[in-house]
Design a protein around this motif. Sequence first.
Motif, PDB file in Angstrom:
ATOM      1  N   VAL A  16      35.259  45.927  25.572  1.00  0.00           N
ATOM      2  CA  VAL A  16      35.079  44.659  24.857  1.00  0.00           C
ATOM      3  C   VAL A  16      35.738  43.525  25.640  1.00  0.00           C
ATOM      4  N   GLY A  17      36.905  43.777  26.192  1.00  0.00           N
ATOM      5  CA  GLY A  17      37.586  42.759  27.001  1.00  0.00           C
ATOM      6  C   GLY A  17      36.803  42.391  28.247  1.00  0.00           C
ATOM      7  N   PHE A  18      36.382  43.396  29.015  1.00  0.00           N
ATOM      8  CA  PHE A  18      35.615  43.113  30.235  1.00  0.00           C
ATOM      9  C   PHE A  18      34.298  42.410  29.915  1.00  0.00           C
ATOM     10  N   ALA A  19      33.602  42.855  28.886  1.00  0.00           N
ATOM     11  CA  ALA A  19      32.315  42.246  28.541  1.00  0.00           C
ATOM     12  C   ALA A  19      32.491  40.824  28.006  1.00  0.00           C
ATOM     13  N   THR A  20      33.587  40.563  27.324  1.00  0.00           N
ATOM     14  CA  THR A  20      33.866  39.194  26.871  1.00  0.00           C
ATOM     15  C   THR A  20      34.052  38.288  28.081  1.00  0.00           C
ATOM     16  N   LEU A  21      34.763  38.775  29.081  1.00  0.00           N
ATOM     17  CA  LEU A  21      34.909  38.003  30.324  1.00  0.00           C
ATOM     18  C   LEU A  21      33.546  37.730  30.941  1.00  0.00           C
ATOM     19  N   ALA A  22      32.653  38.721  30.917  1.00  0.00           N
ATOM     20  CA  ALA A  22      31.306  38.546  31.477  1.00  0.00           C
ATOM     21  C   ALA A  22      30.545  37.453  30.740  1.00  0.00           C
ATOM     22  N   GLY A  23      30.766  37.339  29.446  1.00  0.00           N
ATOM     23  CA  GLY A  23      30.109  36.293  28.676  1.00  0.00           C
ATOM     24  C   GLY A  23      30.659  34.909  28.970  1.00  0.00           C
ATOM     25  N   MET A  24      31.917  34.850  29.353  1.00  0.00           N
ATOM     26  CA  MET A  24      32.545  33.559  29.656  1.00  0.00           C
ATOM     27  C   MET A  24      32.270  33.128  31.097  1.00  0.00           C
ATOM     28  N   ARG A  25      32.454  34.048  32.028  1.00  0.00           N
ATOM     29  CA  ARG A  25      32.202  33.819  33.453  1.00  0.00           C
ATOM     30  C   ARG A  25      31.601  35.106  33.983  1.00  0.00           C
ATOM     31  N   SER A  26      30.326  35.100  34.254  1.00  0.00           N
ATOM     32  CA  SER A  26      29.603  36.346  34.527  1.00  0.00           C
ATOM     33  C   SER A  26      30.185  37.169  35.674  1.00  0.00           C
ATOM     34  N   GLN A  27      30.690  36.532  36.693  1.00  0.00           N
ATOM     35  CA  GLN A  27      31.189  37.285  37.848  1.00  0.00           C
ATOM     36  C   GLN A  27      32.649  37.702  37.705  1.00  0.00           C
ATOM     37  N   SER A  28      33.347  37.160  36.720  1.00  0.00           N
ATOM     38  CA  SER A  28      34.757  37.500  36.558  1.00  0.00           C
ATOM     39  C   SER A  28      34.943  38.951  36.134  1.00  0.00           C
ATOM     40  N   ALA A  29      34.098  39.432  35.237  1.00  0.00           N
ATOM     41  CA  ALA A  29      34.264  40.805  34.751  1.00  0.00           C
ATOM     42  C   ALA A  29      34.117  41.828  35.873  1.00  0.00           C
ATOM     43  N   PRO A  30      33.029  41.779  36.661  1.00  0.00           N
ATOM     44  CA  PRO A  30      32.971  42.750  37.760  1.00  0.00           C
ATOM     45  C   PRO A  30      34.052  42.518  38.814  1.00  0.00           C
ATOM     46  N   ALA A  31      34.504  41.284  38.980  1.00  0.00           N
ATOM     47  CA  ALA A  31      35.589  41.029  39.943  1.00  0.00           C
ATOM     48  C   ALA A  31      36.870  41.726  39.501  1.00  0.00           C
ATOM     49  N   PHE A  32      37.218  41.584  38.235  1.00  0.00           N
ATOM     50  CA  PHE A  32      38.431  42.245  37.738  1.00  0.00           C
ATOM     51  C   PHE A  32      38.276  43.765  37.737  1.00  0.00           C
ATOM     52  N   LEU A  33      37.116  44.257  37.291  1.00  0.00           N
ATOM     53  CA  LEU A  33      36.942  45.709  37.226  1.00  0.00           C
ATOM     54  C   LEU A  33      36.927  46.349  38.612  1.00  0.00           C
ATOM     55  N   THR A  34      36.249  45.733  39.570  1.00  0.00           N
ATOM     56  CA  THR A  34      36.246  46.312  40.916  1.00  0.00           C
ATOM     57  C   THR A  34      37.640  46.251  41.542  1.00  0.00           C
ATOM     58  N   HIS A  35      38.394  45.215  41.231  1.00  0.00           N
ATOM     59  CA  HIS A  35      39.783  45.152  41.712  1.00  0.00           C
ATOM     60  C   HIS A  35      40.563  46.359  41.175  1.00  0.00           C
ATOM     61  N   LEU A  36      40.436  46.597  39.887  1.00  0.00           N
ATOM     62  CA  LEU A  36      41.123  47.730  39.274  1.00  0.00           C
ATOM     63  C   LEU A  36      40.689  49.051  39.912  1.00  0.00           C
ATOM     64  N   LEU A  37      39.391  49.212  40.076  1.00  0.00           N
ATOM     65  CA  LEU A  37      38.879  50.492  40.589  1.00  0.00           C
ATOM     66  C   LEU A  37      39.171  50.717  42.065  1.00  0.00           C
ATOM     67  N   THR A  38      39.364  49.654  42.841  1.00  0.00           N
ATOM     68  CA  THR A  38      39.756  49.866  44.233  1.00  0.00           C
ATOM     69  C   THR A  38      41.219  50.278  44.331  1.00  0.00           C
ATOM     70  N   HIS A  39      42.010  49.876  43.343  1.00  0.00           N
ATOM     71  CA  HIS A  39      43.426  50.259  43.331  1.00  0.00           C
ATOM     72  C   HIS A  39      43.675  51.543  42.550  1.00  0.00           C
ATOM     73  N   GLN A  40      42.774  51.851  41.631  1.00  0.00           N
ATOM     74  CA  GLN A  40      42.873  53.069  40.841  1.00  0.00           C
ATOM     75  C   GLN A  40      41.509  53.766  40.837  1.00  0.00           C
ATOM     76  N   PRO A  41      41.097  54.342  41.967  1.00  0.00           N
ATOM     77  CA  PRO A  41      39.787  55.017  42.003  1.00  0.00           C
ATOM     78  C   PRO A  41      39.699  56.083  40.914  1.00  0.00           C
ATOM     79  N   ASN A  42      38.529  56.201  40.353  1.00  0.00           N
ATOM     80  CA  ASN A  42      38.337  57.131  39.252  1.00  0.00           C
ATOM     81  C   ASN A  42      37.403  58.255  39.683  1.00  0.00           C
ATOM     82  N   PRO A  43      37.841  59.506  39.556  1.00  0.00           N
ATOM     83  CA  PRO A  43      37.016  60.632  39.990  1.00  0.00           C
ATOM     84  C   PRO A  43      35.711  60.762  39.197  1.00  0.00           C
TER      85      PRO A  43
END
Length: 172
Positions: A16-43
Amino acid sequence: MKQPVNHAPARFWPLVGFATLAGMRSQSAPAFLTHLLTHQPNPNLARSPLRFMQKPLVATGFKLLAAGEIVTDKLPAAPNRTAPPVLLGRLLSGALVGATWYKSRHGSAWGGAALGGAVAVAATFASFALRMGVSRAAGLPVALVGVGEDALVLAGGAALLRAQKPPQGRAL
């Protein structure tokens, strides 16, 4: 007998948090999520078509797109966020982060995409109404209120990242 782990809250609320960001600024949500996933890769994403969301180059690209969106949003020629093509971009951004988040947390990518897209669309209309309402009520230019919205997106995204527990004890 060990009880099964309920992953639903760990999937739902951050989505809900990430998708809310996408509604406010479309590129912010994938920017934050990819940042997280590059630092915390998920198997769970390793063999998924969504594994690209863990690539540093993808994270850099989304961060550049997010920065560009912050600038272009203030231009007089910027389209209304509720215009069909722009709304579609926000829906797709929400769907992408939703699918990725749910898949990374033992959930259905399709379910995450549907929920993420729906939340992003709702957040698009809510944030638009809020921005216009604040502008009207305070007598401020819409672009100036947009700067406040940018600050809210950045602070919200940073808080969302801080709230995520790293897998196997790794720090972000």
